[in-house]
Motif scaffolding. Structure first.
Motif, PDB file in Angstrom:
ATOM      1  N   ALA A  46       0.831  -1.202   0.000  1.00  0.00           N
ATOM      2  CA  ALA A  46       0.000   0.000   0.000  1.00  0.00           C
ATOM      3  C   ALA A  46       0.870   1.259   0.000  1.00  0.00           C
ATOM      4  O   ALA A  46       0.565   2.243  -0.685  1.00  0.00           O
ATOM      5  CB  ALA A  46      -0.925  -0.012   1.210  1.00  0.00           C
ATOM      6  N   LEU A  47       1.961   1.231   0.761  1.00  0.00           N
ATOM      7  CA  LEU A  47       2.886   2.369   0.768  1.00  0.00           C
ATOM      8  C   LEU A  47       3.499   2.593  -0.613  1.00  0.00           C
ATOM      9  O   LEU A  47       3.593   3.720  -1.090  1.00  0.00           O
ATOM     10  CB  LEU A  47       4.001   2.121   1.785  1.00  0.00           C
ATOM     11  N   LEU A  48       3.898   1.490  -1.263  1.00  0.00           N
ATOM     12  CA  LEU A  48       4.497   1.608  -2.589  1.00  0.00           C
ATOM     13  C   LEU A  48       3.488   2.104  -3.623  1.00  0.00           C
ATOM     14  O   LEU A  48       3.826   2.912  -4.498  1.00  0.00           O
ATOM     15  CB  LEU A  48       5.072   0.256  -3.020  1.00  0.00           C
ATOM     16  N   ALA A  49       2.239   1.624  -3.532  1.00  0.00           N
ATOM     17  CA  ALA A  49       1.195   2.078  -4.456  1.00  0.00           C
ATOM     18  C   ALA A  49       0.914   3.565  -4.271  1.00  0.00           C
ATOM     19  O   ALA A  49       0.731   4.305  -5.251  1.00  0.00           O
ATOM     20  CB  ALA A  49      -0.080   1.262  -4.244  1.00  0.00           C
ATOM     21  N   HIS A  50       0.878   4.016  -3.012  1.00  0.00           N
ATOM     22  CA  HIS A  50       0.649   5.437  -2.748  1.00  0.00           C
ATOM     23  C   HIS A  50       1.795   6.282  -3.299  1.00  0.00           C
ATOM     24  O   HIS A  50       1.569   7.349  -3.893  1.00  0.00           O
ATOM     25  CB  HIS A  50       0.507   5.663  -1.243  1.00  0.00           C
ATOM     26  N   LEU A  51       3.039   5.804  -3.129  1.00  0.00           N
ATOM     27  CA  LEU A  51       4.188   6.530  -3.654  1.00  0.00           C
ATOM     28  C   LEU A  51       4.141   6.599  -5.170  1.00  0.00           C
ATOM     29  O   LEU A  51       4.404   7.657  -5.762  1.00  0.00           O
ATOM     30  CB  LEU A  51       5.475   5.846  -3.201  1.00  0.00           C
ATOM     31  N   ARG A  52       3.789   5.484  -5.810  1.00  0.00           N
ATOM     32  CA  ARG A  52       3.722   5.454  -7.270  1.00  0.00           C
ATOM     33  C   ARG A  52       2.688   6.458  -7.783  1.00  0.00           C
ATOM     34  O   ARG A  52       2.946   7.215  -8.725  1.00  0.00           O
ATOM     35  CB  ARG A  52       3.379   4.046  -7.751  1.00  0.00           C
ATOM     36  N   THR A  53       1.509   6.494  -7.159  1.00  0.00           N
ATOM     37  CA  THR A  53       0.466   7.433  -7.575  1.00  0.00           C
ATOM     38  C   THR A  53       0.904   8.876  -7.347  1.00  0.00           C
ATOM     39  O   THR A  53       0.654   9.757  -8.178  1.00  0.00           O
ATOM     40  CB  THR A  53      -0.831   7.153  -6.797  1.00  0.00           C
TER      41      THR A  53
END
Length: 365
Positions: A71-78
């Motif tokens: 979830a942290l990585l997805a938020h960073l990507r967005t």
């Protein structure tokens, strides 16, 4: 110039984004490394509290650290897509929305997508490259697969779909596909599907023959059942088979890369030597196969394997990566513009009612 100015303005904001990228990666890695210790702690806790009957809850709790990491990585990507791509798109006069994409009904209208059990789309880009207005997004197609552990969705295609509004019309649709690939990306393997009823029929008839009990009505029943089992496969083959006649052109370089389907006359009016050369150049510069459809006042391009706005979370954010990032997601649009200028072909010739030295039935919208 506007794009270069936006890129220079972004360079000053790269340092805080780079710090956030490193910090997020450290947190995500720590969560993943802590998962075995977390699982051991939960096992000890469940044993002490005698919660053995809640095994499913234990499995769900174990998944919390890796789920939080992803979830942290997805938020960073967005966030990176929004901070980097949106200003660049705005500098070109485009509107960019990372979390939205072309809706299924609109994408399906292209005729380039095969049936899918699940559809995902993101990175909606809208704007105009005069005289062509366009909408585009990344997409992914999934088919439902049954396994011993249950049902899951398997991704069989990912790419980018471009929808372009043309200042002229095509009286009949012309379709272009990678050589030997068919009109749409393959979602099913009909040849394998046909094996199911054939194996059933063979095994059944062999068993009855050996038992010496093969009668006419039994044979008819088996044939009818095998035919019913074959219907879904036949339908899949029908959906994937070309609905229009294939057009043979003179260019050897073009024929090695593409198959063309449509009306013979209209396809040849569209695919002049200049346009064929532009399509070959477009394909080579992309380095990926693509499908195209021209019909009415629209052109569609479906490019396999494109992920235009996805920043690499493992690469440091600096001037070099920013330049590569800008070039990567603008290249497709610029190449599409050059291609459409060859297809769009000089509007003055259209206004004169002639195209490629022949009488044209196409005209301005």
């Amino acid at each position: 110039m506007a794009l270069e100015s936006a890129a220079r303005a972004l360079e000053a904001r790269l340092a805080p984004l780079e710090r956030e990228r490193r910090r997020t990666l450290r947190y995500a890695l720590a969560l993943l490394l802590a998962t075995p210790l977390w699982a051991y702690f939960l096992a000890f806790l469940f044993q002490v509290l005698h919660l053995d009957s809640l095994g499913q809850l234990w499995v769900a709790l174990i998944a919390l650290p890796p789920a939080a990491a992803f979830a942290l990585l997805a938020h960073l990507r967005t966030k990176l897509k929004g901070k980097l791509a949106r200003p660049l798109a705005k500098s070109l006069g485009f509107a960019y929305t990372p979390q939205w994409g072309l809706p299924w009904k609109e994408a399906e209208a292209s005729g380039l997508l095969p049936p899918a059990d699940r559809y995902e789309s993101e990175d909606l880009l809208e704007g105009e490259i005069p005289p062509f207005a366009f909408r585009a997004s990344d997409l992914a197609l999934y088919e439902k697969v049954r396994t011993k552990s249950g049902t899951r969705y398997r991704r069989f295609f990912s790419g980018a779909l471009y929808r372009l509004k043309l200042p002229f019309t095509f009286p009949q649709e012309v379709r272009i596909a990678p050589q030997g690939a068919g009109l749409t990306p393959k979602a099913l393997t009909p040849g394998n599907l046909l094996l199911i009823p054939l194996v059933f029929l063979t095994v059944g008839l062999t068993g009855l023959t050996r038992a010496g009990n093969l009668q006419a009505h039994t044979l008819y029943a088996f044939l009818a059942l095998a035919f019913l089992l074959t219907l879904p496969s036949l339908y899949a083959i029908y959906r994937q088979a070309p609905k229009k006649g294939r057009v043979i052109l003179e260019s050897g370089a073009f024929e090695r890369l593409f198959d063309v389907y449509g009306d013979q006359v209209e396809a040849r009016k569209l695919l002049t030597p200049r346009v064929q050369e532009a399509l070959v150049t477009f394909r080579r510069r992309l380095g990926k196969p693509f499908w195209a459809a021209f019909g009415g006042s629209e052109a569609w391009f479906l490019i396999r394997g494109r992920n235009r706005f996805e920043p690499s979370l493992l690469r440091p954010l600096n001037q070099k990566t920013l330049r590569g990032y800008v070039e990567a997601w603008t290249r497709d649009l610029m190449e599409a513009k050059r291609l459409l200028e060859a297809v769009g072909l000089d509007l003055e010739a259209r206004k004169r009612g002639r195209f490629g030295g022949e009488d044209a039935t196409w005209g301005p919208v």
